[in-house]
Design an enzyme around this catalytic site. Sequence first.
Site, PDB file in Angstrom:
ATOM      1  N   GLY A  45       0.420  -6.238   6.242  1.00 50.00           N
ATOM      2  CA  GLY A  45       0.660  -5.795   7.724  1.00 50.00           C
ATOM      3  C   GLY A  45      -0.583  -4.725   7.897  1.00 50.00           C
ATOM      4  N   CYS A  46      -0.820  -3.845   6.912  1.00 51.59           N
ATOM      5  CA  CYS A  46      -1.698  -2.642   7.409  1.00 51.59           C
ATOM      6  C   CYS A  46      -3.048  -3.540   7.071  1.00 51.59           C
ATOM      7  CB  CYS A  46      -1.307  -1.708   6.389  1.00 51.59           C
ATOM      8  SG  CYS A  46       0.238  -0.907   6.539  1.00 51.59           S
ATOM      9  N   THR A  47      -3.428  -4.337   6.178  1.00 49.85           N
ATOM     10  CA  THR A  47      -4.587  -4.862   6.162  1.00 49.85           C
ATOM     11  C   THR A  47      -4.932  -5.817   7.413  1.00 49.85           C
ATOM     12  OG1 THR A  47      -4.592  -5.067   3.763  1.00 49.85           O
ATOM     13  CG2 THR A  47      -6.221  -6.384   4.911  1.00 49.85           C
ATOM     14  N   ALA A  50      -5.817  -3.201  10.199  1.00 45.02           N
ATOM     15  CA  ALA A  50      -6.884  -2.527   9.793  1.00 45.02           C
ATOM     16  C   ALA A  50      -8.334  -3.458  10.435  1.00 45.02           C
ATOM     17  CB  ALA A  50      -7.186  -1.833   8.532  1.00 45.02           C
TER      18      ALA A  50
END
Length: 157
Positions: A45-47, A50
């Site tokens: 999710g963070c990738t 970002a």
Amino acid sequence: MTHLEPGSAAPDFTLLDQDGTALSLADLRGQRVILYFYPAAMTPGCTTQACDFRDSLASLQGAGYTVLGISRDEPAKLRQFRENDGITFPLLSDPDHAVHDAYGAWGEKQNYGKTITGVLRSTFVLDENGVVREALYNVKATGHVARLRKTLGVDAA
């Protein structure tokens, strides 16, 4: 836990970026800033989030915004994240979550039906004077940047 509201003064901070260089929010006065908090570098999710900011960076910068990502990851991990995914904006390290606390981006949340304490995925839009214009808590990683651009009236690049 205190949530920031639009019209609040954005708490100042100085954190290390992915290269170990100190970056202070006060140094960005005169610029509009998008500050987003995410749980952990190199997670799915963070990738996604970002990379969405990376892919929208030209249009956001064109509209006068500086983008900063903040997580509890150490600078070395943030550097690896930037290199792996071609992230082109600063990633800041807040290992003791003090800045997360100041922005209300740390607290209880639900994770697979369990209540845990951790990072609340959050985004703040700050004006040139360091005043919070948008305070968005518990945002979803997927589609968040597109919704944010729409809210800010920023067309895709």
